[in-house]
Enzyme design. Structure first.
Site, short mmCIF file in Angstrom:
data_model
loop_
_atom_site.label_atom_id
_atom_site.label_comp_id
_atom_site.label_asym_id
_atom_site.label_seq_id
_atom_site.Cartn_x
_atom_site.Cartn_y
_atom_site.Cartn_z
N GLY A 51 -6.96 3.59 10.91
CA GLY A 51 -8.00 2.61 10.57
C GLY A 51 -8.17 2.39 9.08
O GLY A 51 -8.81 1.41 8.68
N LYS A 56 0.85 -1.19 0.00
CA LYS A 56 0.00 0.00 0.00
C LYS A 56 0.89 1.24 0.00
O LYS A 56 1.72 1.40 0.89
CB LYS A 56 -0.92 -0.02 1.23
N GLY A 62 -1.49 4.94 -4.22
CA GLY A 62 -2.21 3.75 -4.65
C GLY A 62 -1.68 2.51 -3.97
O GLY A 62 -1.12 2.58 -2.87
N ALA A 63 -1.82 1.36 -4.61
CA ALA A 63 -1.34 0.10 -4.06
C ALA A 63 -0.94 -0.81 -5.22
O ALA A 63 -1.53 -0.77 -6.29
CB ALA A 63 -2.41 -0.57 -3.20
N ASP A 86 -12.44 4.38 13.65
CA ASP A 86 -11.66 3.34 12.99
C ASP A 86 -12.50 2.51 12.01
O ASP A 86 -11.95 1.85 11.13
CB ASP A 86 -11.05 2.39 14.02
N GLY A 130 -5.99 1.48 6.87
CA GLY A 130 -5.33 0.25 6.42
C GLY A 130 -6.17 -0.98 6.71
O GLY A 130 -6.21 -1.92 5.90
N ASP A 131 -6.85 -0.99 7.85
CA ASP A 131 -7.72 -2.12 8.18
C ASP A 131 -8.91 -2.19 7.22
O ASP A 131 -9.32 -3.26 6.79
CB ASP A 131 -8.22 -1.98 9.61
#
Length: 329
Positions: free
Chosen positions: A256, A220, A225-226, A295, A258-259
Site C-alpha cells: 500500500g 520509485k 528515494g525517488a 493499505d 506505493g499507492d
C-alpha cells in the site's frame, strides 16, 4: 465533481489481528484493499476531492467495500453493482520485508468491467484520471476499458498511470501492453524493481529512454528515494532529473505504500508543488502506510508534514519515523 477520479478494482481485505503465519492465525480483521481506491482514500484525507469508479458484487463484501471507501470521503456514486458476479477478496500476511498476498478475484464483478462503464461519465472539472496496470490484467474487457479511458479527449484532465506490477496476474500475458498503456499516460509512476522486472532496467534514465512519451515520469527506488524526470513544455525537452531521498521509517509492512506515494505526489502536483516538494509529499504519505498493517493509514500529523515538506536537506536526512514517533539524528 472530484478533482481526481480513480478507476480500478477494490476487494474485501483480511489482515491478521495477531502475530504468526497465516495457517496459525485465528483472528483476522476485515478492511478494504485496492490500488486505486487506496489512492482515492488517501487523496480525500489530504483534502483533495476524489472519486472512485469500479464494480462490486451485490453481496455483503461489496456493500462493505463501498461503504468503507465512502466513509473515507470518496465519491462512490459511479460504482456499479453487479447482480451476478461476486466481490473479490484477498488475504494479506504482515511482514516488514514484504507481505505475502493471496488473491481470490477470478470472475469478480470488477473483472467484468467494460468500456460501457464510461457511458455518461462526466469529466467536467476532473483534473486527473488515475489508473494502474492491475486493471489491464484482470480480463480482456478490462484492458479494453483502459484503452477507452486513454482514448477520452484530454480537454482539461491528465491521465496518471501507476504500473503496479503483479506477476501472478500477468502469467503468460503480454507485458508489452503495460509499455503501450504507460506511453499514453501523462504521469507515470513505477517502482525501480517493477521496471526492472517488466522492462529490464530500473535505472531512471534508462526507464526514460524506454518511455519518452509521458510528460512526467517518477521512478520509485524503495528506501533510497525517488527520481522525477519531467519534460519542459516550453522546449519539449526533459529537465534535469530531480532526486528526492526517502525518509527513514521503521517498517511494519510495505503493501500500500506505493499507492500512498502516488496520492501524495498527485496532491502536490494539483497544488502546483515543485518537483522536490511533490516527491517529498509522496514519501510522507508512503511513510504513514509503512508503519501500519493496513493499505490506507491514518495521516501523519499536519504540523509534521508541513515542517518536513519545507525542511532543509539535513533535517530531512536526520528525521526517523519510529513506532513511538519522530526521532531526530
Amino acid at each position: 465533481m472530484p478533482d481526481v477520479l480513480c478507476l480500478g478494482e477494490s476487494m474485501a481485505l483480511f489482515v491478521p489481528a495477531e502475530e504468526g503465519p497465516a495457517d496459525q492465525v485465528r483472528t483476522w480483521v476485515r478492511t478494504v484493499g485496492g490500488a486505486e481506491s487506496n489512492v482515492a482514500c488517501t487523496l480525500a484525507q489530504l483534502g483533495v476531492r476524489a472519486g472512485w469508479v469500479s464494480a462490486v458484487g451485490a453481496d455483503p463484501f461489496g456493500r462493505a467495500v463501498v461503504a468503507a471507501v465512502a466513509a473515507a470521503g470518496v465519491d462512490v456514486s459511479r460504482v456499479r453493482v453487479d447482480p451476478e458476479r461476486p466481490t473479490g477478496v484477498y488475504i494479506k500476511e504482515s511482514n516488514a520485508a514484504g507481505s505475502p498476498v493471496r488473491y481470490y478475484r477470478h470472475g469478480s464483478a470488477a473483472s467484468a468491467m467494460t468500456p460501457a462503464l464510461l457511458a455518461g461519465l462526466d469529466l467536467d472539472g476532473v483534473r486527473v484520471v488515475h489508473l494502474s496496470g492491475i486493471t489491464a490484467a484482470l480480463s480482456p474487457s478490462c484492458l479494453d476499458l483502459m484503452g477507452a479511458v486513454m482514448d477520452l479527449p484530454r480537454r482539461a484532465h491528465r491521465v496518471s498511470f501507476d504500473l503496479n506490477w503483479r506477476p501472478a496476474l500477468w502469467a503468460g500475458g503480454d507485458r508489452g501492453v503495460l509499455r503501450a498503456l504507460a506511453a499514453r499516460a501523462d504521469i507515470v509512476l513505477v517502482g525501480a524493481d517493477e521496471a526492472a522486472a517488466v522492462w529490464g532496467t530500473g535505472v531512471p534514465a534508462a526507464v526514460r529512454a524506454l518511455l519518452p512519451e509521458p510528460e512526467t515520469l517518477v521512478v520509485k527506488q524503495g528506501g533510497i528515494g525517488a527520481t522525477l524526470i519531467e519534460r519542459d513544455p516550453a522546449t519539449g525537452r526533459d529537465r534535469a532529473e530531480v532526486f528526492g531521498p526517502a525518509l527513514r521509517v521503521d517498517i511494519v509492512e510495505p503493501v500500500g505504500a506505493g499507492d500512498a506515494f502516488a496520492a501524495g505526489f498527485l496532491a502536490a502536483w494539483l497544488a502546483g508543488g515543485s518537483p522536490l516538494r511533490r516527491l517529498r509529499a509522496g514519501h510522507l504519505q508512503a511513510a504513514g502506510v509503512l508503519r501500519t498493517h493496513h493499505d490506507v493509514a491514518v495521516p501523519l500529523p499536519r504540523e509534521l508534514v508541513a515542517d518536513l515538506l519545507d525542511a532543509d536537506a539535513a533535517t530531512w536526512a536526520t528525521t526517523h519515523l519510529t513506532a513511538q514517533g519522530v526521532r531526530r539524528g
